[in-house]
Structures are given as C-alpha cells and as structure tokens.
Design an enzyme around this catalytic site. Structure first.
Site, PDB file in Angstrom:
ATOM      1  N   ASP A 291      43.960 -11.337   9.601  1.00 57.15           N
ATOM      2  CA  ASP A 291      43.361 -11.735  10.872  1.00 57.15           C
ATOM      3  C   ASP A 291      43.520 -13.252  10.994  1.00 57.15           C
ATOM      4  O   ASP A 291      43.894 -13.944  10.043  1.00 57.15           O
ATOM      5  CB  ASP A 291      41.903 -11.284  10.982  1.00 57.15           C
ATOM      6  CG  ASP A 291      41.475 -11.183  12.439  1.00 57.15           C
ATOM      7  OD1 ASP A 291      42.168 -11.750  13.317  1.00 57.15           O
ATOM      8  OD2 ASP A 291      40.442 -10.566  12.734  1.00 57.15           O
TER       9      ASP A 291
HETATM   10  C1  NOJ Z   1      40.930 -12.496  15.867  1.00 57.47           C
HETATM   11  C2  NOJ Z   1      40.526 -11.077  16.123  1.00 57.47           C
HETATM   12  O1  NOJ Z   1      39.581 -10.654  15.154  1.00 57.47           O
HETATM   13  C3  NOJ Z   1      41.697 -10.119  16.120  1.00 57.47           C
HETATM   14  O2  NOJ Z   1      41.245  -8.843  16.476  1.00 57.47           O
HETATM   15  C4  NOJ Z   1      42.771 -10.608  17.039  1.00 57.47           C
HETATM   16  O3  NOJ Z   1      43.822  -9.684  17.079  1.00 57.47           O
HETATM   17  C5  NOJ Z   1      43.242 -11.966  16.539  1.00 57.47           C
HETATM   18  N1  NOJ Z   1      42.138 -12.904  16.583  1.00 57.47           N
HETATM   19  C6  NOJ Z   1      44.404 -12.515  17.356  1.00 57.47           C
HETATM   20  O4  NOJ Z   1      43.982 -12.905  18.591  1.00 57.47           O
END
Ligand code: NOJ
Length: 750
Positions: A291
């Site tokens: 993430d």
């Molecule tokens: C953080 C989020 O938790 C995730 O779900 C997302 O895909 C990413 N940022 C990218 O934006």
C-alpha cells in the site's frame, strides 16, 4: 572486447524484437510462451533494472498520499528505474510517460495503476451500496463499465476490489467494501474481479484487478483507520480471508497488502500472509503491491529500524512492488550484494510483474491502451449511464414504509423537497471518485430527478433547511414554512462525500450537524415525510427511524443518483436492496454483527438482558439487521420443508420454502439461507449465510425456492485450522433477513 559487447547488444536487440513482436492477445495465465519470454527477458536484465520493475511511483499530477517526489522522476522512468506508475490517467499523459519508459535500455513498458473504485467517468454507487443489491451480475456489469472507461483512458490496473470484511461502521472505509459477511463478500469479490478483468488480459477493455488490503485491514481496533489488528488465526481464516481467497480463485491479477499490523507483524512485512498463504497454499501467480508508503511505515510501526531494513523485511515477506515508499530502489541492490536478499527472491518478484505485462499484451504493443478515438467514444457513453442507473436503483434499501406512504403518486399535488442534498451534485459521487469539469451538468441531482419524473407539472417547492455539517439553524423556519405549504415532504439528509472513505473514521456516526433536528422540525409539521439518507456507511439516526414514516437509505449513488431515487420514490422501480451490514443503535453497540457466537449466557430477547451477554441500557438487537430491506410488495414465507432429516456425504438434502407475493405489486425478494452448527469442536456462529436467491414475483404469485445443502456447505476451521465438517445437528434458517426467518433441523452423519 568491443566485438563481444556489440555481439551482446545484437543479441539483446534480436530478443527484444522477438518479445515486442509477440502477439499475445487473450493471453492466459500459465501460457508457456509468456513464461519463456519472461525468462528470456529476465536473463537480459541487470539487478538495477530488475529492481526498477519493483518500483512504483505516483505520477507528477495527482496524489492520494504524501508525496515524496524527488524531482528526477522522469529521468528515472527513462532509465528503467520505474516499473509502474499510479495516478497518471488519460491517453495523452500515459502515452507520454510510456514513451519515456520505451527510451530505457530494455524498453520495458510501464503499468499504469489507478483507484478506479466505483466507476471512472460514469460513477457507480459506492461499493457498499452496490453490495446492498446482492445482485452479482449487476456488480460484475458495473465493474465491466468501469474497466472499459478506465482502460480507454490508458489505465491498465485498478486498485480494486477492496474485499476487506468490516464490522465497524466507524471505520470510514466501510464504504469501499462489501460489508460484514464473508460469504456474500466472497461472491462479490469474484463478481468484481470478473467484471474488471473481463474477457481476460490482452483484451483492451480488461484491466487488472487488485484484491486489497491483505489482510484484515477492516478489523482495525476501534474502527480507527490504519490501526492495529490482533485476532486469532481461526477468525482470520473464517471471517477475513475468504473474500481474498475467492478473488485469488477468480484469477485476480494482483494483491495489495495493508497498512495494519496483524498479530504484531505489519501486513507488508508478513511472510505468513504473503508467502505461506497467498503464494504458497493459494498458489497465487500474480504480484503483490504494497500500500502507499506501507513499506516505509514499518519504521513507525516499530518493526523496521530504517528504510533499508524495511525493504529487506518487505521483499523477503513477499511484497513484490513498492508503492511510493522509495525503499526498494535505494536499498535492494545493496541487500542482494550483502547476501541478505536472495537473487531468487528478486527474480520471483520481477517474474510476477513481467508476466502481467506480457499477459496484458504490453510488450506486443505498449500503446494498446492509448487510442484517443476510443477514449473519446467512452467519455460520454449513454449505455454506461444506463448500467449505472440500473445499479443505483438496485442499491437502495427501504428501511421503513408506514401505511405504504411510498411509492408516491405522480399526481401528488405540491411536494416540498427539503434538505442539504436536494440540489447537491458531487456529494452523490462519494469518496474515491473523480471530479470532472462537467460534473455539475452530468450528475443528476434529486431535484432534477424528481422534476423530470413529474413532467405532469406538479408543483415542487424547495428549501435547503441546513447544511450537512455545522450548527446553523437559520434555514429551519423557511424549511418548515415550505413543508407547511406542501402536501408531502421529501427530506434529504446524510453525509458529505468525504465523510466516509480513507482516513475518514468517525467516533460519532449520527447524522452530522443539525440534520436530525431538521427532521424533527419537519416531522412536527404533521405532513407526511419521506426521509432519504445519503451516506457512505451505516449511520445512527434513532429519532428519525422511530418517528419518520418512511425512510429510504440511498447511500452515495453516483452519476445517476437523482434519476434512480425518483424511480424508487414514484414506484417505477420497486426497491429490493438488503443491508450488507448491521446498523447499530448507538456507537456503543459497535461491533454488532449477525454472525456472532452464542456465548454461555446468550440474551434471547429484550426482557432477558441481565446476567446476559448484553448491555443493560440497550436492546440486544441492532437497529436494522444484516439482510434487512423492505419492498413495496409483501412476501410471505411458508415453513421450511426438508427433503430428509439426515444429511450424508454424496446425498445433499433440499430445503424449500414457498414464497408468496401477497401484495398487489410485483417485486424482487432476496431469499436468504442461514445455517447454525449446534455443537462443534469449536463454538460456531448463531447464523451463517450459506446461500441466497433473488426472485421476482408478480402480484399474488407463489414460487417454491429450493436450496441444496451438502457437507461442503458446513465446513469450518477447527482449532488446528483444518477446514472440516463434523457430524451433528444443524439448524437451517430461510427468510427475508438475518432476523426474520423460518427454521428447521437436520443431522449430518458420516
Ligand atoms: C492508499 C489506500 O489504502 C489504497 O487502497 C489505495 O489503493 C492507495 N492509497 C493508492 O491510492
């Protein structure tokens, strides 16, 4: 020496030519040709080039997290130090960056990833709302539309579906998932993966899906986003992992790990999750992306001393791609040279990433998702709006309808539309949606939807009453006056688009601001009031629930919100949604979910709460249970009939009810099947959803609804994490919600 070098260069050029000319349309995973191409390319790559493939940067134009851009991003793309980018959209921008990537020595194309969560150009209801439709085909169709539009804008990969089970509506991200149930969640995970990935990679309208956040992100303590998770492995396997496993089985291309620590180990550095389970037991052949910044975040977790150690722990644990932590690029090469990271680990990660690029057909044509013509035709696609409109109608849940106030007659005289959502536009899109410059004309407001529906000239009155937040009551008087002039009031309340979503956890989930006071003031006029609640999560609105005669939970419905709402209000669509999450009475009742254990002191009703597993000051029931939702039709369930009282392996039994539509209106009912294992080697939930069927019955029509039950349906994880069934007695429930069921018993024999 010079000769050798030029010979080598020639070899590389020939191989690249072969790789790039390979026509791999409709490439299937496991394709031998792809595996050979990946191996050949890997042999050409330097360690630095391999690490480049494991690196993902945010584009220079937008960010969904803290940016650590160091300015030389474009140079890094040109020199093969970047394998993927996120937040770069549109054919023009993606093509520009792809052209830079193709200047690198090995000309490996970039993958463009994006959070296409509930639509791209055409915005669909938020995923939790869609889950309320229980309509898997519709959800698949929605994901298909999103993929078609996103892929036309140069996007190869969506960071969806989020398949995290969630039992805590304070957690802002409940809006992005499918609710509290592992069975429903698993089916929805499959449907969405199928929708996004369409006919398969190689097709230009297929985008790679991403099951996230692996794992148990939805169980954050207290519903506070990014918080820790500590749970038994049994619970993890039984409740939180099934939708991930289902996504893997459906062929999802990628997984994203999670911000949370799980039982003391950050998910990003968790080898049990990523290596043993996902890539081991589940034989997942795609790749895992971290993430945003989650590798570096293992430092504040207190798991990694520094960024280098974080890189070491993440890569060895099975995180293949680094999203914006900037941990892999600066440290992996040294870690390999120091012998701390094996070359086989790097090769495995890169192989997984390259495999997807080949499967997507990007080596054959790095610009295959770059047709300006296609981008244009998908930009305002009326057929897509139609799919979103159908989905929006199916997503609403009718919570209350006293004296059949709904549906409204189109010849109702004066109707007052009151509340902060009447003329709202972007609030209908909800979190994780894009702002397009023409949104004000494209998104259909409730005002517009109702106006268009009543082209008979019915007089519509309007007053805002109050804002979504804040304590300004100065509009109340005008709202009350407007209500008094009308025959009926449609009152709109709820959450603004950014009140549920990532980092949007709230300790209070009451209707924000003074909105419930507005409801009180309008109901006090004595006019019939229909309350519409727009929100990204289950809210608490007890006064409204107990005093307003009709309540329609509309969630955030997207581009077609106003049209869909008008259809339901005026009976052109008979609501059919069922809650995918229990609604609590107060925040203090959270977590409240239907598939809990019985305990040694179960409370069975509200007069039986003392020395029981219950609060002394609160009903034992949720405000609205899982699976609940009304229709304009009325359905009668007969008793449950079982084809046999004993079940043996190889001899499934049938459980049947006769469902009758006793009303004068046709309608769709979702018939739900739950079971309970009465005694087992580990305690079992009081009910577990095991099946459902959606059936449309005309007025007065009856139909037998049959479910087949076999021992496979009765498996669970025992204390050694074996997925088994045990002989014994089971109770079976069939009904209209998790709380309103008919039951019968049978015995499972060896
Ligand atoms: C953080 C989020 O938790 C995730 O779900 C997302 O895909 C990413 N940022 C990218 O934006």
């Amino acid at each position: 020496m010079q000769d050798l070098k030029s010979m080598r260069m020639k070899q590389i050029a020939t191989l690249l030519l072969f790789l790039f000319s390979t026509q791999l349309h409709q490439a299937q995973p496991g394709n031998v040709r792809i595996e050979k191409s990946v191996d050949s390319l890997l042999r050409l790559m330097t360690l630095e080039e391999k690490i480049g493939q494991m690196n993902q940067y945010n584009g220079p134009w937008a960010a969904t997290g803290p940016l650590t851009n160091d300015g030389n991003l474009l140079d890094q793309v040109k020199t093969g130090k970047v394998g993927s980018m996120l937040n770069v959209t549109g054919v023009q921008r993606t093509s520009e960056l792809q052209a830079l990537a193709l200047q690198s020595r090995l000309k490996i194309p970039l993958l463009f990833g994006q959070d296409v969560i509930h639509g791209y150009r055409t915005i669909f209801p938020i995923p939790l709302a869609e889950a309320a439709s229980w309509d898997l085909a519709a959800m698949e169709a929605g994901a298909r539309v999103a993929a078609t539009e996103a892929s036309a804008a140069g996007i190869h990969w969506t960071f969806a579906p989020m398949v995290d089970i969630a039992r805590d509506p304070r957690w802002g991200r409940v809006m992005e998932g499918a609710g509290e149930d592992p069975y429903l969640g698993s089916l929805i995970a499959k449907a969405r993966v199928k929708g996004f990935q369409g006919k398969g990679f190689g097709d230009t309208s297929a985008v790679m899906a991403c099951a996230k956040h692996f794992a148990a992100y939805g169980a954050a303590v207290g519903g506070r986003d990014y918080n820790s998770v500590d749970m038994s492995l049994r619970q993890l396997h039984e409740v939180y992992l099934p939708p991930f496993k289902a996504a893997a089985e459906a062929g999802v291309a990628t997984f994203m790990n999670a911000f949370n620590d799980l039982n003391g180990i950050p998910a990003t550095g968790n080898a049990y999750l990523q290596r043993s389970l996902l890539k081991g037991d589940w034989k997942f052949r795609g790749f895992v992306v971290s993430d945003w910044g989650s590798i570096g975040e293992m430092i504040p977790h207190g798991y990694s001393a520094n960024n280098k150690e974080a890189a070491l722990q993440a890569v060895n644990a099975g995180s293949d791609m680094d999203m914006e932590s900037r941990s892999y690029l600066p440290h992996l090469a040294a870690l390999v040279k120091e012998g701390k990271v094996k070359m086989t680990v790097i090769d495995d990660a890169v192989r997984r990433i390259l495999r997807k690029k080949f499967e997507m057909g990007l080596f054959a044509d790095p610009y295959k998702f770059s047709s300006e013509q296609r981008e244009k035709t998908q930009w305002n696609n009326q057929a897509h709006r139609k799919v979103a409109f159908e989905m929006a109608k199916k997503s609403m849940v009718l919570l209350k309808n006293e004296k059949n106030l709904l549906p409204l007659s189109k010849s109702t005289g004066r109707i007052a539309l009151i509340g902060p959502f009447v003329k709202a536009k972007s609030d209908h899109n909800g979190f994780w949606s894009y702002d397009w410059p023409d949104d004000t004309t494209r998104i259909v407001s409730i005002w517009e939807g109702v106006q268009q529906k009543l082209n008979t000239g019915a007089a519509l009155l309007y007053a805002k009453g109050c804002s979504i937040t804040g304590d300004d009551r100065s509009g109340f008087a005008e709202a009350v006056e407007t209500a008094q002039k009308a025959e009926l009031v449609i009152l709109t309340v709820g959450e603004a688009r950014d009140m549920s979503g990532e980092a949007k956890s709230r300790s209070t989930i009451q209707l924000p601001g003074v909105q419930e006071e507005l409801v009180k003031a309008i109901v006090a006029t004595g006019k019939p009031v229909v309350v519409l609640i727009s929100a990204g999560r289950p809210l608490v609105f007890n006064w409204t629930a107990d005093n307003a005669p009709a309540i329609l939970y509309t969630w955030w419905l997207g581009t077609e919100a106003g049209n869909a709402i008008a259809d339901v209000l005026f009976g052109d669509y008979n609501p059919s949604g069922k809650l995918p999450m229990s609604f609590p009475r107060t925040e203090g009742q959270i977590p409240v979910y239907y598939n809990h254990y019985n305990t040694g002191r179960p409370a069975t009703n509200d007069s039986d709460r003392f020395y029981r597993s219950a609060y002394t000051d609160l009903s034992i029931y949720p405000k609205y249970p899982f699976g609940y939702g009304l229709s304009y039709a009325r359905f009668h369930y007969s008793d449950v009939r079982l084809s046999a009282k004993t079940l043996r392996p190889g001899q499934p039994i049938q459980a049947a009810v006769t469902l009758t539509n006793t009303s004068a209106t046709g309608g769709t009912e979702t018939v739900q099947l739950y079971i309970r294992d009465l005694t087992a080697s580990v305690v079992r939930p009081v009910k577990e959803l095991k099946g459902f069927q959606q059936v449309f019955l005309h007025a007065g029509e009856s139909k037998e609804i049959r479910f087949s039950i076999s021992p496979e349906d009765l498996r669970f994880y025992n204390d050694r994490l074996q997925y088994i069934w045990e002989p014994g007695k089971f109770r079976i429930f069939i009904g209209t919600s998790s709380m309103d069921v008919k039951e019968a018993e049978f015995e499972l024999m060896r």
